[in-house]
Design an enzyme around this catalytic site. Sequence first.
Site, PDB file in Angstrom:
ATOM      1  N   GLY A  47      22.092  30.405   8.238  1.00  0.00           N
ATOM      2  CA  GLY A  47      22.218  30.009   9.650  1.00  0.00           C
ATOM      3  C   GLY A  47      23.500  30.603  10.222  1.00  0.00           C
ATOM      4  N   ALA A  48      23.729  31.890   9.917  1.00  0.00           N
ATOM      5  CA  ALA A  48      25.023  32.535  10.143  1.00  0.00           C
ATOM      6  C   ALA A  48      25.190  33.166  11.516  1.00  0.00           C
ATOM      7  CB  ALA A  48      25.237  33.619   9.087  1.00  0.00           C
ATOM      8  N   THR A  50      24.696  31.981  14.878  1.00  0.00           N
ATOM      9  CA  THR A  50      25.126  31.274  16.095  1.00  0.00           C
ATOM     10  C   THR A  50      25.854  29.985  15.695  1.00  0.00           C
ATOM     11  OG1 THR A  50      23.004  30.103  16.231  1.00  0.00           O
ATOM     12  CG2 THR A  50      23.194  32.104  17.552  1.00  0.00           C
ATOM     13  N   PHE A  52      27.795  26.733  14.598  1.00  0.00           N
ATOM     14  CA  PHE A  52      28.726  26.416  13.514  1.00  0.00           C
ATOM     15  C   PHE A  52      28.631  27.407  12.354  1.00  0.00           C
ATOM     16  CE2 PHE A  52      28.557  22.100  15.465  1.00  0.00           C
ATOM     17  CZ  PHE A  52      29.920  21.926  15.650  1.00  0.00           C
ATOM     18  N   PHE A  73      17.527  33.814  11.456  1.00  0.00           N
ATOM     19  CA  PHE A  73      16.185  34.117  11.941  1.00  0.00           C
ATOM     20  C   PHE A  73      16.304  34.484  13.410  1.00  0.00           C
ATOM     21  CE2 PHE A  73      11.566  32.411  11.229  1.00  0.00           C
ATOM     22  CZ  PHE A  73      11.113  33.710  11.148  1.00  0.00           C
ATOM     23  N   ASP A 110      12.861  33.987   7.414  1.00  0.00           N
ATOM     24  CA  ASP A 110      12.746  32.539   7.276  1.00  0.00           C
ATOM     25  C   ASP A 110      13.434  32.032   6.001  1.00  0.00           C
ATOM     26  OD1 ASP A 110      12.057  29.913   7.271  1.00  0.00           O
ATOM     27  OD2 ASP A 110       9.891  30.242   7.032  1.00  0.00           O
ATOM     28  N   LEU A 138      21.589  25.480   9.070  1.00  0.00           N
ATOM     29  CA  LEU A 138      20.314  25.739   9.758  1.00  0.00           C
ATOM     30  C   LEU A 138      20.057  24.683  10.820  1.00  0.00           C
ATOM     31  CD1 LEU A 138      17.575  26.611   7.110  1.00  0.00           C
ATOM     32  CD2 LEU A 138      18.874  28.141   8.584  1.00  0.00           C
ATOM     33  N   TYR A 224      25.821  15.177  12.038  1.00  0.00           N
ATOM     34  CA  TYR A 224      26.348  14.612  13.277  1.00  0.00           C
ATOM     35  C   TYR A 224      26.120  13.104  13.264  1.00  0.00           C
ATOM     36  CZ  TYR A 224      27.345  13.789  18.183  1.00  0.00           C
ATOM     37  OH  TYR A 224      27.883  13.297  19.348  1.00  0.00           O
ATOM     38  N   TYR A 234      19.443   9.423  18.430  1.00  0.00           N
ATOM     39  CA  TYR A 234      19.971  10.398  17.480  1.00  0.00           C
ATOM     40  C   TYR A 234      20.117   9.800  16.075  1.00  0.00           C
ATOM     41  CZ  TYR A 234      22.017  14.486  15.515  1.00  0.00           C
ATOM     42  OH  TYR A 234      22.200  15.588  14.708  1.00  0.00           O
TER      43      TYR A 234
HETATM   44  P1  NAD Z   1      22.394  26.843  16.127  1.00  0.00           P
HETATM   45  O1  NAD Z   1      21.061  26.735  16.784  1.00  0.00           O
HETATM   46  O2  NAD Z   1      23.508  27.453  16.883  1.00  0.00           O
HETATM   47  O3  NAD Z   1      22.261  27.681  14.747  1.00  0.00           O
HETATM   48  C1  NAD Z   1      21.109  27.659  13.970  1.00  0.00           C
HETATM   49  C2  NAD Z   1      21.116  28.795  12.968  1.00  0.00           C
HETATM   50  O4  NAD Z   1      19.987  28.641  12.107  1.00  0.00           O
HETATM   51  C3  NAD Z   1      20.982  30.200  13.582  1.00  0.00           C
HETATM   52  O5  NAD Z   1      21.772  31.090  12.827  1.00  0.00           O
HETATM   53  C4  NAD Z   1      19.510  30.523  13.371  1.00  0.00           C
HETATM   54  O6  NAD Z   1      19.208  31.903  13.298  1.00  0.00           O
HETATM   55  C5  NAD Z   1      19.270  29.866  12.039  1.00  0.00           C
HETATM   56  N1  NAD Z   1      17.879  29.548  11.743  1.00  0.00           N
HETATM   57  C6  NAD Z   1      17.043  28.692  12.387  1.00  0.00           C
HETATM   58  N2  NAD Z   1      15.844  28.654  11.756  1.00  0.00           N
HETATM   59  C7  NAD Z   1      15.938  29.492  10.699  1.00  0.00           C
HETATM   60  C8  NAD Z   1      15.040  29.866   9.658  1.00  0.00           C
HETATM   61  N3  NAD Z   1      13.816  29.369   9.559  1.00  0.00           N
HETATM   62  N4  NAD Z   1      15.477  30.775   8.749  1.00  0.00           N
HETATM   63  C9  NAD Z   1      16.727  31.308   8.818  1.00  0.00           C
HETATM   64  N5  NAD Z   1      17.620  30.959   9.762  1.00  0.00           N
HETATM   65  C10 NAD Z   1      17.217  30.071  10.688  1.00  0.00           C
HETATM   66  O7  NAD Z   1      22.725  25.392  15.627  1.00  0.00           O
HETATM   67  P2  NAD Z   1      24.098  24.592  15.374  1.00  0.00           P
HETATM   68  O8  NAD Z   1      24.281  23.650  16.509  1.00  0.00           O
HETATM   69  O9  NAD Z   1      25.200  25.493  14.957  1.00  0.00           O
HETATM   70  O10 NAD Z   1      23.630  23.695  14.157  1.00  0.00           O
HETATM   71  C11 NAD Z   1      23.930  23.962  12.805  1.00  0.00           C
HETATM   72  C12 NAD Z   1      24.045  22.638  12.070  1.00  0.00           C
HETATM   73  O11 NAD Z   1      25.129  21.895  12.629  1.00  0.00           O
HETATM   74  C13 NAD Z   1      22.802  21.748  12.197  1.00  0.00           C
HETATM   75  O12 NAD Z   1      22.578  21.087  10.983  1.00  0.00           O
HETATM   76  C14 NAD Z   1      23.221  20.750  13.258  1.00  0.00           C
HETATM   77  O13 NAD Z   1      22.528  19.523  13.179  1.00  0.00           O
HETATM   78  C15 NAD Z   1      24.685  20.583  12.906  1.00  0.00           C
HETATM   79  N6  NAD Z   1      25.520  19.983  13.977  1.00  0.00           N
HETATM   80  C16 NAD Z   1      25.413  20.384  15.274  1.00  0.00           C
HETATM   81  C17 NAD Z   1      26.191  19.759  16.256  1.00  0.00           C
HETATM   82  C18 NAD Z   1      26.119  20.167  17.704  1.00  0.00           C
HETATM   83  O14 NAD Z   1      26.571  19.406  18.563  1.00  0.00           O
HETATM   84  N7  NAD Z   1      25.596  21.334  18.007  1.00  0.00           N
HETATM   85  C19 NAD Z   1      27.108  18.758  15.889  1.00  0.00           C
HETATM   86  C20 NAD Z   1      27.226  18.408  14.549  1.00  0.00           C
HETATM   87  C21 NAD Z   1      26.418  19.026  13.600  1.00  0.00           C
HETATM   88 NA    NA Z   2      24.638  27.672  12.935  1.00  0.00          NA
END
Ligand code: NAD
Ligand code: NA
Length: 395
Positions: A47-48, A50, A52, A73, A110, A138, A224, A234
């Site tokens: 999940g690299a 975008t 976090f 992805f 994926d 992810l 979260y 949530y």
């Molecule tokens: P994001 O949407 O910015 O990033 C998601 C990443 O996952 C992307 O790199 C995307 O390409 C990848 N991805 C998605 N489906 C995929 C698949 N099938 N195969 C490979 N890669 C895939 O999300 P984010 O907000 O950075 O969330 C990341 C984590 O942080 C999640 O677990 C989220 O619950 C957690 N989080 C988010 C928040 C918030 O407020 N955004 C707060 C705390 C925790």
């Molecule tokens: Na991410």
Amino acid sequence: MIIEPKTRGFICLTAHPKGCEKNVLNQIEYIKSKPTKNGPKNVLVIGASTGFGLASRITSAYGSKAATIGVFFEKPPTEGRPASPGWYNSAAFETQAHKDGLYAKSINGDAFSHEIKAQTLNLIKKDLGKIDMLIYSLASPVRTHPDSGTRFKSVLKPIGDTFTNNTVDFHTGVVKEISIEPCSDEDIDNTVAVMGGEDWQMWIDLLMSENVLSEDFKTVAYSYIGPSLTEAVYRKGTIGRAKDHLEATAFKITDSLKAINGKGYVSVNKALVTQASSAIPVIPLYISLLYKVMKEEDIHEGCIEQIERLFNERLYAEDLQLDEAGRIRVDDWEMRDDIQAKVLELWKEATTETLPEIGDLEGYKTDFFNLFGFNVDGIDYDKDVDEMVAIPGLQ
Ligand code: NAD
Ligand code: NA
């Protein structure tokens, strides 16, 4: 081509390569002056591209010169159709990393599949030998189970009772009440299957059995919690069950890594505007009030500031400061009593008329458009750009 934002509901269908590049370079610049002592050396980020995960990759590479493999992805560009933002972010990151002499390669596909896991394993074996850190970041609405082929869809619903509260459409600024019907039992299982810890454990089991995890290996996944305001939808809703499962998986992972003294952790991060969070009802209103309060107190952070603090003041510091449930907390400033009390006060007053004044709707919108490379300072959006950008380390 000239690329403009094209929004539909809570998503933007276009992305700007130069804006995405600038965002990445800004994050790199931020980390350069904040090195991690005894930081990671060989890092796999799932999940690299975008949010976090991207911030974790940048912090690893530029905080401790780590070699990074990124799995994501993303949609590549086609002539006249821009790529998804994570594609442009990864292209910008790897281009800069290579210029700076850092190893950076990526796999687009994926992450839930056996195939992508096998491809990643082979790349680790070929280029790195072993990894000492795996970041699991992810966020996906769906998962096809690699063994059964069943396609699970996650939902964001309360459990038991209908949830009614205010939310804001951040495009129009209209604050209105919404109600979300409670989920079915199946919804809970499906959401846990997508966003719970099973896939994280599968990655670890594979890499451990193939002997590519080094002594003292660490892995961290992101969770979260949030305020009482959003609790029903949530943390006590379907997604909360998935996060409970993810958090429990951290302990199982630690158990399975005993032989190499490895550790699995969950870090609870703060609420931020990402593609994942803008789709969650009520959260945008909460975030716009939270941003206002945290900016006033001068403790506002974005993904990169959060992950820098996670690495430098928790993961690679002497003290992880775990909470009673064994979790790392970098949502500590968001959850401060004084911050939450102020947000709750503002929540009671928030209407379409008052929000522009009492909330940070502008900050929300800016962050949202920034995710796609728009509204970024220093970018001339009238200028023609090449949408056909390649990711140099893509396998
Ligand atoms: P994001 O949407 O910015 O990033 C998601 C990443 O996952 C992307 O790199 C995307 O390409 C990848 N991805 C998605 N489906 C995929 C698949 N099938 N195969 C490979 N890669 C895939 O999300 P984010 O907000 O950075 O969330 C990341 C984590 O942080 C999640 O677990 C989220 O619950 C957690 N989080 C988010 C928040 C918030 O407020 N955004 C707060 C705390 C925790
Ligand atoms: Na991410």
